[in-house]
Design a protein around this motif. Structure first.
Motif, mmCIF file in Angstrom:
data_model
loop_
_atom_site.group_PDB
_atom_site.id
_atom_site.type_symbol
_atom_site.label_atom_id
_atom_site.label_comp_id
_atom_site.label_asym_id
_atom_site.label_seq_id
_atom_site.Cartn_x
_atom_site.Cartn_y
_atom_site.Cartn_z
ATOM 1 N N PHE A 59 -24.422 -66.806 -27.839
ATOM 2 C CA PHE A 59 -25.421 -67.852 -27.609
ATOM 3 C C PHE A 59 -26.783 -67.405 -28.111
ATOM 4 O O PHE A 59 -27.508 -68.180 -28.754
ATOM 5 C CB PHE A 59 -25.505 -68.208 -26.124
ATOM 6 C CG PHE A 59 -26.764 -68.942 -25.761
ATOM 7 C CD1 PHE A 59 -26.970 -70.245 -26.193
ATOM 8 C CD2 PHE A 59 -27.750 -68.317 -25.016
ATOM 9 C CE1 PHE A 59 -28.152 -70.919 -25.887
ATOM 10 C CE2 PHE A 59 -28.931 -68.984 -24.705
ATOM 11 C CZ PHE A 59 -29.132 -70.288 -25.139
ATOM 12 N N HIS A 61 -27.471 -65.401 -30.506
ATOM 13 C CA HIS A 61 -27.473 -65.492 -31.970
ATOM 14 C C HIS A 61 -27.687 -66.942 -32.421
ATOM 15 O O HIS A 61 -28.517 -67.216 -33.300
ATOM 16 C CB HIS A 61 -26.149 -64.973 -32.524
ATOM 17 C CG HIS A 61 -25.949 -63.505 -32.341
ATOM 18 N ND1 HIS A 61 -24.724 -62.894 -32.491
ATOM 19 C CD2 HIS A 61 -26.813 -62.509 -32.022
ATOM 20 C CE1 HIS A 61 -24.836 -61.599 -32.271
ATOM 21 N NE2 HIS A 61 -26.097 -61.338 -31.973
ATOM 22 N N ARG A 62 -26.945 -67.878 -31.835
ATOM 23 C CA ARG A 62 -27.051 -69.276 -32.245
ATOM 24 C C ARG A 62 -28.434 -69.841 -31.938
ATOM 25 O O ARG A 62 -29.025 -70.567 -32.751
ATOM 26 C CB ARG A 62 -25.974 -70.135 -31.548
ATOM 27 C CG ARG A 62 -24.554 -69.692 -31.862
ATOM 28 C CD ARG A 62 -23.522 -70.756 -31.557
ATOM 29 N NE ARG A 62 -23.535 -71.309 -30.229
ATOM 30 C CZ ARG A 62 -22.960 -70.769 -29.149
ATOM 31 N NH1 ARG A 62 -22.340 -69.598 -29.248
ATOM 32 N NH2 ARG A 62 -23.000 -71.369 -27.972
ATOM 33 N N ARG A 65 -31.057 -68.353 -34.293
ATOM 34 C CA ARG A 65 -30.890 -68.926 -35.626
ATOM 35 C C ARG A 65 -31.461 -70.339 -35.680
ATOM 36 O O ARG A 65 -32.174 -70.699 -36.622
ATOM 37 C CB ARG A 65 -29.408 -68.929 -35.997
ATOM 38 C CG ARG A 65 -29.116 -69.367 -37.439
ATOM 39 C CD ARG A 65 -27.630 -69.315 -37.743
ATOM 40 N NE ARG A 65 -27.118 -67.958 -37.566
ATOM 41 C CZ ARG A 65 -26.224 -67.615 -36.631
ATOM 42 N NH1 ARG A 65 -25.748 -68.522 -35.787
ATOM 43 N NH2 ARG A 65 -25.805 -66.370 -36.540
ATOM 44 N N LEU A 66 -31.169 -71.138 -34.654
ATOM 45 C CA LEU A 66 -31.668 -72.514 -34.640
ATOM 46 C C LEU A 66 -33.190 -72.552 -34.646
ATOM 47 O O LEU A 66 -33.807 -73.324 -35.395
ATOM 48 C CB LEU A 66 -31.119 -73.244 -33.413
ATOM 49 C CG LEU A 66 -31.518 -74.713 -33.257
ATOM 50 C CD1 LEU A 66 -30.379 -75.532 -32.668
ATOM 51 C CD2 LEU A 66 -32.753 -74.841 -32.345
ATOM 52 N N HIS A 244 -24.230 -76.135 -29.024
ATOM 53 C CA HIS A 244 -24.203 -76.084 -30.495
ATOM 54 C C HIS A 244 -23.112 -75.163 -31.046
ATOM 55 O O HIS A 244 -23.392 -74.239 -31.816
ATOM 56 C CB HIS A 244 -25.569 -75.647 -31.027
ATOM 57 C CG HIS A 244 -26.638 -76.688 -30.857
ATOM 58 N ND1 HIS A 244 -26.693 -77.844 -31.620
ATOM 59 C CD2 HIS A 244 -27.680 -76.749 -29.988
ATOM 60 C CE1 HIS A 244 -27.736 -78.578 -31.232
ATOM 61 N NE2 HIS A 244 -28.341 -77.944 -30.241
ATOM 62 N N GLU A 246 -21.251 -75.724 -33.348
ATOM 63 C CA GLU A 246 -21.191 -75.865 -34.804
ATOM 64 C C GLU A 246 -22.022 -74.816 -35.534
ATOM 65 O O GLU A 246 -21.870 -74.620 -36.745
ATOM 66 C CB GLU A 246 -21.659 -77.275 -35.215
ATOM 67 C CG GLU A 246 -23.150 -77.533 -35.099
ATOM 68 C CD GLU A 246 -23.630 -77.881 -33.697
ATOM 69 O OE1 GLU A 246 -24.829 -78.152 -33.532
ATOM 70 O OE2 GLU A 246 -22.793 -77.874 -32.760
ATOM 71 N N LEU A 247 -22.903 -74.129 -34.793
ATOM 72 C CA LEU A 247 -23.718 -73.084 -35.412
ATOM 73 C C LEU A 247 -22.940 -71.788 -35.612
ATOM 74 O O LEU A 247 -23.450 -70.834 -36.184
ATOM 75 C CB LEU A 247 -24.970 -72.805 -34.572
ATOM 76 C CG LEU A 247 -26.003 -73.933 -34.515
ATOM 77 C CD1 LEU A 247 -27.170 -73.542 -33.626
ATOM 78 C CD2 LEU A 247 -26.497 -74.291 -35.915
ATOM 79 N N GLY A 248 -21.708 -71.735 -35.128
ATOM 80 C CA GLY A 248 -20.873 -70.560 -35.353
ATOM 81 C C GLY A 248 -21.049 -69.501 -34.288
ATOM 82 O O GLY A 248 -21.816 -69.649 -33.333
ATOM 83 N N GLU A 249 -20.298 -68.402 -34.416
ATOM 84 C CA GLU A 249 -20.308 -67.279 -33.481
ATOM 85 C C GLU A 249 -20.018 -67.725 -32.056
ATOM 86 O O GLU A 249 -20.544 -67.183 -31.102
ATOM 87 C CB GLU A 249 -21.635 -66.522 -33.538
ATOM 88 C CG GLU A 249 -21.850 -65.778 -34.829
ATOM 89 C CD GLU A 249 -23.032 -64.832 -34.729
ATOM 90 O OE1 GLU A 249 -22.843 -63.736 -34.197
ATOM 91 O OE2 GLU A 249 -24.123 -65.198 -35.177
ATOM 92 N N ARG A 250 -19.147 -68.717 -31.938
ATOM 93 C CA ARG A 250 -18.786 -69.174 -30.598
ATOM 94 C C ARG A 250 -17.830 -68.174 -29.966
ATOM 95 O O ARG A 250 -16.888 -67.718 -30.591
ATOM 96 C CB ARG A 250 -18.133 -70.554 -30.677
ATOM 97 C CG ARG A 250 -17.677 -71.090 -29.330
ATOM 98 C CD ARG A 250 -17.129 -72.496 -29.469
ATOM 99 N NE ARG A 250 -16.579 -72.970 -28.199
ATOM 100 C CZ ARG A 250 -16.087 -74.185 -28.033
ATOM 101 N NH1 ARG A 250 -16.080 -75.042 -29.037
ATOM 102 N NH2 ARG A 250 -15.592 -74.554 -26.862
#
Length: 266
Positions: A59, A61-62, A65-66, A244, A246-250
């Motif tokens: 989380f 990281h996402r 990044r956002l 989110h 969709e931002l990856g690293e889930r």
């Protein structure tokens, strides 16, 4: 490197520390037998705790990044923990090489590893502050040496407020940290909850409190209250797996009891 406050504190290996327990949950080696013992007690009570630590980090990281993609170029990360790649500055400077990042933590072992947090891009800058979130004035004063408080700043207290009991007035601490930040700044929060299994989390909290950490899980309503006066970014306060993806690293799923959210200072 900013070494401000209690940088000379001796490393206490007689009591478990939340940063070193978190390192253990992530599979790190920077922990001591007392930390391992406490962490294993938590794991016995809640076997998904390592998955929860990974979910929390993903989380972070996402979220970082956002915010970098939305133009934020300054970050203040409190409760940094023992460095684990990629660190926040590696995420945001990968998007904006000129980004500036200040880290803060109260565990002397993090200070020993702070060099790993200071490998900034030539265009940007990173700094480390040895300080406790319960002394927000000291952290802000040190952060001013690196960050421009006339421009928006992204404050993050990721997996930190559940280590601050009500007796230490976490909402007031957060307000004191937000007060000097200019409009357009953000705060990123994540927080463990006992909403789905209160008995287990009462026992987990007891492990931390016996070790000297004033842990306290909170409900969705209690966590949401930290965003009072702020503008919540979509999708608001949700479980980490729902923020989110969709931002990856889930990491992890909806069974991980970790609420997250980002608020914007109007």
């Amino acid at each position: 490197m900013a070494d401000t406050g209690s940088g000379a504190d001796r490393l206490d290996t007689t009591k478990p520390h939340s940063a070193r327990m978190y390192d253990y949950f992530l599979g790190g080696k920077d922990n001591y037998p007392v930390d391992v013992a406490a962490a294993e007690q938590v794991t016995a009570l809640f076997p998904a705790v390592s998955a929860m630590a990974r979910t929390n980090r993903a989380f972070m990281h996402r979220a970082s990044r956002l915010l970098a993609e939305r133009g934020i170029r300054q970050f203040l990360d409190i409760g940094t923990g023992i460095p684990t790649r990629p660190n926040l500055h590696q995420i945001v400077q990968g998007i904006a090489p000129e980004a500036r990042v200040v880290y803060a933590d109260n565990d002397p072992i993090v200070l020993r590893h702070a060099e790993a947090l200071l490998h900034s891009t030539p265009e940007g800058r990173t700094a480390y502050v040895q300080g406790d979130v319960r002394e927000p004035g000291k952290i802000i004063a040190a952060a001013r040496e690196t960050l421009d408080f006339t421009q928006p700043i992204a404050l993050s207290l990721v997996a930190l407020l559940h280590l601050v009991g009500d007796e230490d007035t976490p909402a007031m601490i957060l307000r004191r940290l937000l007060r000097p930040l200019p409009p357009g700044s953000f705060v990123t929060l994540s927080h463990a909850t006992g909403d789905f299994d209160p008995e287990t989390w009462e026992r987990v909290v007891e492990v931390y409190r016996k070790g000297g950490t004033a842990a306290q899980v909170r409900s969705r309503a209690e966590f949401s209250a930290f965003f009072t006066g702020l503008e919540l970014l979509d999708p608001g306060v949700v479980l980490a797996a729902e923020w989110h993806p969709e931002l990856g690293e889930r990491q992890g799923g909806t069974e991980i009891p970790l609420y997250v959210g980002i608020g914007r200072k109007p």
